[in-house]
Structures are given as C-alpha cells and as structure tokens.
Design a protein around this motif. Structure first.
Motif, PDB file in Angstrom:
ATOM      1  N   GLN A  17       0.816  -1.216   0.052  1.00 61.98           N
ATOM      2  CA  GLN A  17      -0.028  -0.057   0.118  1.00 61.98           C
ATOM      3  C   GLN A  17       1.001   1.211   0.048  1.00 61.98           C
ATOM      4  O   GLN A  17       0.556   2.280  -0.665  1.00 61.98           O
ATOM      5  N   GLY A  18       1.965   1.275   0.728  1.00 62.39           N
ATOM      6  CA  GLY A  18       2.842   2.371   0.665  1.00 62.39           C
ATOM      7  C   GLY A  18       3.472   2.593  -0.755  1.00 62.39           C
ATOM      8  O   GLY A  18       3.471   3.789  -0.992  1.00 62.39           O
ATOM      9  N   CYS A  87     -10.195   4.539   3.588  1.00 60.29           N
ATOM     10  CA  CYS A  87     -10.924   3.934   2.350  1.00 60.29           C
ATOM     11  C   CYS A  87     -11.626   4.684   1.589  1.00 60.29           C
ATOM     12  O   CYS A  87     -11.814   4.733   0.321  1.00 60.29           O
ATOM     13  N   GLY A  88     -12.409   5.698   2.522  1.00 57.26           N
ATOM     14  CA  GLY A  88     -13.246   6.503   1.738  1.00 57.26           C
ATOM     15  C   GLY A  88     -12.588   7.527   0.742  1.00 57.26           C
ATOM     16  O   GLY A  88     -13.042   8.067  -0.123  1.00 57.26           O
ATOM     17  N   LEU A  89     -11.531   8.039   1.369  1.00 59.58           N
ATOM     18  CA  LEU A  89     -10.579   9.255   0.783  1.00 59.58           C
ATOM     19  C   LEU A  89     -10.099   8.561  -0.561  1.00 59.58           C
ATOM     20  O   LEU A  89      -9.867   9.300  -1.690  1.00 59.58           O
ATOM     21  N   THR A  90      -9.564   7.376  -0.600  1.00 60.88           N
ATOM     22  CA  THR A  90      -8.964   6.629  -1.557  1.00 60.88           C
ATOM     23  C   THR A  90     -10.089   6.596  -2.516  1.00 60.88           C
ATOM     24  O   THR A  90      -9.790   6.772  -3.769  1.00 60.88           O
ATOM     25  N   GLU A  91     -11.121   6.117  -2.404  1.00 61.09           N
ATOM     26  CA  GLU A  91     -12.331   6.246  -3.166  1.00 61.09           C
ATOM     27  C   GLU A  91     -12.813   7.354  -3.818  1.00 61.09           C
ATOM     28  O   GLU A  91     -13.038   7.597  -5.118  1.00 61.09           O
ATOM     29  N   VAL A 135      -9.870  -0.963  -4.388  1.00 62.81           N
ATOM     30  CA  VAL A 135     -10.179  -2.065  -4.051  1.00 62.81           C
ATOM     31  C   VAL A 135      -9.742  -3.063  -3.021  1.00 62.81           C
ATOM     32  O   VAL A 135     -10.227  -3.708  -2.344  1.00 62.81           O
ATOM     33  N   LYS A 136      -8.533  -2.864  -3.006  1.00 61.34           N
ATOM     34  CA  LYS A 136      -7.479  -3.616  -1.975  1.00 61.34           C
ATOM     35  C   LYS A 136      -8.044  -3.114  -0.448  1.00 61.34           C
ATOM     36  O   LYS A 136      -8.195  -4.081   0.466  1.00 61.34           O
ATOM     37  N   GLN A 137      -8.145  -1.916  -0.234  1.00 59.31           N
ATOM     38  CA  GLN A 137      -8.777  -1.500   0.937  1.00 59.31           C
ATOM     39  C   GLN A 137     -10.227  -2.017   1.208  1.00 59.31           C
ATOM     40  O   GLN A 137     -10.598  -2.087   2.311  1.00 59.31           O
TER      41      GLN A 137
END
Length: 288
Positions: A17-18, A87-91, A135-137
């Motif tokens: 993820q990093g 997760c929300g911020l990544t989406e 997707v991963k999160q």
C-alpha cells in the motif's frame, strides 16, 4: 520476518500500500507538472483537472505521513475509524481522477499534442493505482460512515455536483457573454449550495464530537436537507432545460463540436443528483 534495516530505509513505502501511494503521488505530480510546463489551463475543465491532480497528490501524502508517524492513534477521539476514512478518501480520489482523466482526454488531447498525450498517460496510470488501492482497502471490509451506503451516496452527490458545476461554469465561459439568464445562474448557485451542505454533513458524520454543537439531531438535519435538495435539483433540471435548450436554433459557442456538450453534461448531472438525493431521502425516512 522482513529485514528491519530495510524497513527503516524504505520508511512508509515498505509495504504494497505504501508503494501504491507513492506511485499515486508520482503519477499525479507528473501529470500536473507536464500541464504547468506546457502552459496552465484557465478554462473550467482545465482548472478541474489541475485541482484533482493536486488533491490526489495531497491526500495520499497526508495519509502516508499520518500513518508513518502514528498520528492517527492520537486522532482516535475525533476519528474513531481511521480505516474507514482512508478507504473513503481513496475512493474519492479514484472517482475524481477518473473524471479528470476522461475530461482531459475529451477536451484537450489531440493526435499531435505530445505533452497532452503524456499527461493523459500519467493521469491514467494514477487512476489505475487509485483503483487498485481502493479495491484492496475495500476487500478488508472497513466499517464506518464512509464505507456505508449513506456515506457512499454523499460522496457521489458531492462528486456529481462538482462535475455539474464545472460544466455549468464552462458553459458560461464559452457561451455568449450576454446570454446568462437568472434561471441558469440560479442552477449553478443550487449546485454550489448543495455541494457545500453535503460536505458539511459528511464532516459532521465523521467528527462525532462536532454533533454536540447542533441544536437538532443530525438525522433530522439530513432529512430536512434531503427534502430541500430534491426540490432544488428538480427546479434546476426544469430551469436549465427551459432556458438552455430553447436556443437550439443557433450555436452559442465558438467551437461547433462542443456546442451542447456542457449543456448535456449539466442536464445529466442534475438528473443523476436528483435521483441520488431522492434515494438518500428515502433512506433518511427509513432511519427515523
């Protein structure tokens, strides 16, 4: 176990993820740098793309710093569910950069524009990284507001409002300066106000301590806002259609191929948000 010395050398980039976040930052930054070098974009769609790339640089960078310094543990009182927030911020980033990549390709890219093609490629690469990261999160099944149906609806409502507002402003900029009836200007105001209130409600749901400042329950506030938003977006659909499409006999643009592109984008966006706020209103009534 991994090599601890190697982990210290890599810092926050020692995991998958990093590495994904590092690639998100790099690809978004390169896309932005290419545009700045070739000449900044001043039209609304260009400004939107630049804003998205900056946003997609800042968000993963902040998440990396906070997690590497363990600051999210200190924020537990304000943000009890860090995994849900990330997760929300990544989406959000993934959704926004998809729109920026598509908009940039549709508005700016041509077969002979090498810099624009390179910018599109790097933006597309950043999009792929954000989608994989999201997707991963999501596969870890985080629980919380951002991962719930209500939270996802708010994210979509805000995103659609941003794109719709950009298209409306672009229409005003590209179109004939003297044809800006109050009905169409009112539509842009509606998009902006609903976007602002949606953002505030999202923040209130995330920061539970702020809810004590409210006179009424947040659920009641959301219900009232959803009713108002549905009425306002219904009004916006009617006004934009009446004042905009009645000029179909002539082209208000200097660009013939984009004659009604912004008009159609605003219409579709308004209808889509009308549907989203209606669904949100139904869920609000069920939650009472």
């Amino acid at each position: 176990p991994g090599n601890p010395n190697l982990s210290r050398m890599c810092g926050p980039f020692n995991g998958f993820q990093g590495i994904l976040r590092l690639l998100e930052i790099i690809f978004s930054a390169v896309a932005l740098i290419i545009v700045i070098i070739r000449g900044r974009m001043v039209v609304p769609w260009g400004v939107w793309c630049e804003f998205v790339w900056v946003f997609c640089i800042i968000v993963p960078m902040v998440l990396l710093v906070v997690e590497s310094r363990k600051w999210h543990i200190l924020l537990a009182a304000f943000l009890p569910n860090w995994a849900d927030l990330t997760c929300g911020l990544t989406e959000v980033c993934g959704t926004m950069i998809i729109s920026a990549t598509v908009a940039f390709a549709a508005v700016f890219v041509c077969l002979t524009c090498i810099a624009d093609i390179l910018c599109f490629i790097f933006s597309l690469a950043a999009t792929v990284c954000f989608l994989i990261d999201g997707v991963k999160q999501k596969m870890t099944h985080p629980s919380g507001y951002m991962s719930s149906l209500r939270g996802s609806l708010r994210i979509l409502e805000a995103f659609v409002a941003c794109v719709t507002l950009t298209a409306a402003i672009d229409h005003f900029v590209r179109g004939e300066w003297f044809y800006k009836p109050f009905g169409m200007v009112l539509c842009a105001i509606i998009f902006g106000v609903c976007l602002l209130v949606t953002a505030v409600i999202t923040v209130l749901n995330l920061l539970k301590l702020l809810q004590c400042l409210l006179v009424f329950k947040l659920s009641l506030l959301e219900l009232v806002f959803n009713v108002v938003a549905v009425v306002l977006y219904l009004l916006a659909v009617i006004l934009w259609t009446v004042f905009g499409y009645r000029r179909y006999m002539y082209n208000p643009y200097t660009c013939i191929k984009c004659a009604f592109a912004d008009m159609n984008a605003v219409t579709v966006g308004s209808i889509l948000n009308l549907i989203l706020y209606t669904v949100d209103l139904i869920l609000s009534l069920k939650s009472l």
